[in-house]
Enzyme design. Structure first.
Site, mmCIF file in Angstrom:
data_model
loop_
_atom_site.group_PDB
_atom_site.id
_atom_site.type_symbol
_atom_site.label_atom_id
_atom_site.label_comp_id
_atom_site.label_asym_id
_atom_site.label_seq_id
_atom_site.Cartn_x
_atom_site.Cartn_y
_atom_site.Cartn_z
ATOM 1 N N ASP B 93 0.857 -1.177 0.000
ATOM 2 C CA ASP B 93 0.000 0.000 0.000
ATOM 3 C C ASP B 93 0.903 1.239 0.000
ATOM 4 O OD1 ASP B 93 0.972 0.202 2.565
ATOM 5 O OD2 ASP B 93 -0.937 -0.149 3.557
ATOM 6 N N SER B 94 0.312 2.417 -0.017
ATOM 7 C CA SER B 94 1.107 3.645 -0.173
ATOM 8 C C SER B 94 1.554 4.218 1.163
ATOM 9 C CB SER B 94 0.273 4.700 -0.900
ATOM 10 O OG SER B 94 -0.768 5.148 -0.045
ATOM 11 N N GLY B 95 1.004 3.709 2.252
ATOM 12 C CA GLY B 95 1.274 4.304 3.559
ATOM 13 C C GLY B 95 0.245 5.364 3.899
ATOM 14 N N GLY B 96 -0.500 5.809 2.903
ATOM 15 C CA GLY B 96 -1.461 6.892 3.114
ATOM 16 C C GLY B 96 -2.484 6.573 4.182
ATOM 17 N N GLN B 189 -11.307 8.115 -4.855
ATOM 18 C CA GLN B 189 -11.942 8.482 -3.591
ATOM 19 C C GLN B 189 -13.308 9.111 -3.919
ATOM 20 O OE1 GLN B 189 -11.124 7.802 -0.530
ATOM 21 N NE2 GLN B 189 -8.994 7.096 -0.708
ATOM 22 N N ASP B 266 -8.165 -7.185 0.250
ATOM 23 C CA ASP B 266 -7.196 -7.483 1.305
ATOM 24 C C ASP B 266 -7.823 -7.090 2.629
ATOM 25 O OD1 ASP B 266 -6.630 -4.428 1.038
ATOM 26 O OD2 ASP B 266 -5.610 -5.046 2.874
ATOM 27 N N CYS B 304 -13.962 -29.067 5.623
ATOM 28 C CA CYS B 304 -12.721 -28.447 5.152
ATOM 29 C C CYS B 304 -11.629 -29.484 4.911
ATOM 30 C CB CYS B 304 -12.256 -27.417 6.183
ATOM 31 S SG CYS B 304 -10.731 -26.585 5.732
ATOM 32 N N CYS B 306 -8.332 -28.726 4.682
ATOM 33 C CA CYS B 306 -7.008 -28.182 4.954
ATOM 34 C C CYS B 306 -6.222 -29.047 5.922
ATOM 35 C CB CYS B 306 -7.102 -26.737 5.451
ATOM 36 S SG CYS B 306 -7.395 -26.536 7.212
ATOM 37 N N CYS B 309 -7.610 -29.119 9.496
ATOM 38 C CA CYS B 309 -8.829 -29.910 9.678
ATOM 39 C C CYS B 309 -8.585 -31.408 9.459
ATOM 40 C CB CYS B 309 -9.932 -29.379 8.769
ATOM 41 S SG CYS B 309 -10.519 -27.770 9.363
ATOM 42 N N HIS B 335 -5.944 -22.135 8.985
ATOM 43 C CA HIS B 335 -7.287 -22.548 8.569
ATOM 44 C C HIS B 335 -8.078 -21.382 7.983
ATOM 45 C CE1 HIS B 335 -11.272 -24.312 8.544
ATOM 46 N NE2 HIS B 335 -11.679 -23.217 9.167
#
Lengths: 371, 371
Positions: B93-96, B189, B266, B304, B306, B309, B335
């Site tokens: 990310d930009s840090g903004g 924005q 994200d 699941c 995974c 599990c 998980h």
């Protein structure tokens, strides 16, 4: 027979030896270091990672598991192996050492030990029979007799009475133990007194256990005193059974124990210092938090072949540890346990090759230890 | 060309789409969820584990990495990929957003943002040029323009001025950016105002970025308001570029975003709740600390596949989490990330098969969500 100890090699110029101990969950090649998994997990490590670094056997703590989550719950889960998803050998201690560490919050009688839980102050009672009941519930491959571990500075008369109590408890443990898929080991006590160690060894070995531990060492006494006892204590135990030195785990202590005839060791030391950012290297121990390592883009130990040293730099691991990132704790723990497993494997090789003296000398020189 | 977005499939009854975005460190199949690795590590996870659960791309935070260990150190290490041993795509990310979150400890001017470090109160300054310089040092595959993210409750006039500043900053970012192995994404924005979103999209897309993010959502506004903006905002962006909704990561938000034409997401949510012992299951979210799970010897989610599990019970994971054992945090995190990666892969399949509506309906019903 499920449990068998085979003495494979005795060094001619030291008392070191190589052996193999068979358990229901696999063979253990000795000398061996056993990582500690107090609460049904070797802190930060997955079972697969323990396997990856050739961990042969791990240790669980009866006292902690008894209080939480409870041995009944673990038994219901199918035992400790099943509960924690570790299919290799496990050893549980008797709970004795933890209980005696409670100092003024426990009372010892012929029957057992009454104590206050360190968690909520509730009254608890552990007897030899109770310790065996818990350990049978946990289902480890090797379990330990419930002993009293007196302070190394206690009066000689007290230590004598205490070792005799430990003998009577050992008999009760044997009587209470009914699982034939578990090996029950005896423990000798006797403090720093040769005659008492001899008395204890005589009484305990007369009970014919499949393995023996030396208790009451590495409990605050000086290294010199510990080595003094280790100079004769292993010889008091039968050569055809494994010998376990409890609570020991620095590289130096492992060398000194192995050369005196010890086969098994355990200690929280390597994993505990790892979580403080201290790691073993072939050049000695380093504290990765130190500013020196900030821009060192080399591995923790240039001579190490482990996953951590193949993939991460000191700079990155330092960053993680400084930021309290869990991956940092994972990497230092992984490396330290790999280092000790690798060290023990190399000691075995050196014993077979009759080169243990030279191997130790080289290691000590590079590590910065005096011979 | 290094960066290429291929639109593979557009759903006919929703606005959902499948695509592929090429980066120097591999292809990303969208829609995709990106786990957050704020300080050069996705908390508790190793890079191998991220790979094992088919993580396609991870996110790093410029603000945190700039302050510690510093982008210069990471550049010296060979960039973020090399530093953290992750060879897949990375987005920074930009840090903004972090800087604007400092509220009363920062001051915005045309030039950039002056702020006090949350660590030691030291004065710092980040401009669009500085953000790009840091991100070029970190060397992620996708980097973000430095924008202002005003509070969703700010006056409309302020939001208009702010989005115009964001446009001027976006131009300066483009000018400052010189690495052609990095894709610089623009951010629109405009708060919750349709006319301002339109204005921002028009200005930003005129700069022709290889991808676009929708900023200023999931910042405390109601779900209804967020969905209202998401109903039209993605359509303001070109169909032949990836669209990224920042800071979103509950299963419901992912579904609602995907159905409105979002390709990338994200959020720290799945990893953060994991460390509090909350896990996604096909039957809804559960809090494993709860006493209900004490003796449940079944997997976290019976549906699941995974590693967690397949190998561990609710009872064991509860024990680990209650005891603050690191393995517990590892297992819940693993998980939860697997669950979201798997969910996104299944959404892709459903989009290709034109079954996204049914898939969502089934998921919501079992998970306990209202349609």
């Amino acid at each position: 027979m499920t449990f068998e100890y085979t003495l494979q090699k005795e060094s001619t110029d030291t008392k070191a030896r190589c052996g193999e101990f068979t358990t229901p969950h696999g063979k253990i090649e000795t000398p061996v270091f056993m990582p500690v998994g107090t609460k049904a997990t070797v802190k930060t490590m997955s079972p697969e990672e323990l396997e990856e670094i050739d961990t042969q056997i791990i240790l669980g703590n009866t006292y902690h598991l008894y209080l939480r989550p409870g041995h009944d719950l673990i038994e219901e889960a199918g035992g400790l192996h099943e509960f924690m998803n570790w299919n290799g050998p496990i050893l549980t201690d008797s709970g004795g050492f933890q209980v005696f560490s409670l100092a003024d919050r426990r009372e010892i009688s012929e029957e057992g030990v009454e104590f206050q839980s360190h968690l909520d102050g509730s009254k608890e009672f552990i007897s030899p029979e109770k310790s065996i009941e818990i350990q049978m519930g946990l289902g480890a491959d090797i379990i330990m007799a419930f002993d009293e571990c007196p302070a190394h500075s206690a009066e000689k008369e007290y230590i004598k009475e205490s070792l005799e109590l430990t003998t009577r408890w050992a008999k009760r443990c044997q009587q209470a133990h009914t699982r034939d898929d578990q090996a029950l080991f005896g423990i000798i006590q006797g403090g720093m007194h040769r005659d008492l160690r001899e008395q204890s060894a005589e009484e305990i070995t007369a009970l014919d256990f499949p393995g023996y531990a030396i208790g009451g060492l590495s409990v605050g006494e000086s290294k010199e005193l510990m080595h003094e006892v280790l100079d004769y204590a292993p010889d008091l135990l039968p050569a055809d059974k494994p010998r376990y030195l409890m609570g020991v785990g620095t590289p130096q202590d492992l060398f000194e124990g192995v050369m005196r005839g010890i086969d098994m060791f355990d200690c929280v030391f390597p994993t505990r210092i790892a979580r403080n950012g201290a790691v073993f290297t072939s050049q000695g121990r380093i504290t990765i938090r130190n500013a020196t390592y900030k821009r060192q883009f080399t591995s923790l130990d240039p001579e190490c072949d482990c996953y951590v040293c193949q993939n991460y730099t000191r700079a990155y691991i330092r960053h993680l540890i400084k930021r309290n990132e869990i991956l940092g704790l994972r990497l230092t723990t992984y490396h330290n346990l790999y280092f000790l497993n690798d060290l023990m494997a190399k000691m075995r090789q050196a014993i077979f090759a009759e080169e243990l003296f030279e191997f130790r000398e080289n290691f000590y020189r590079k590590y910065g230890l005096e011979l």
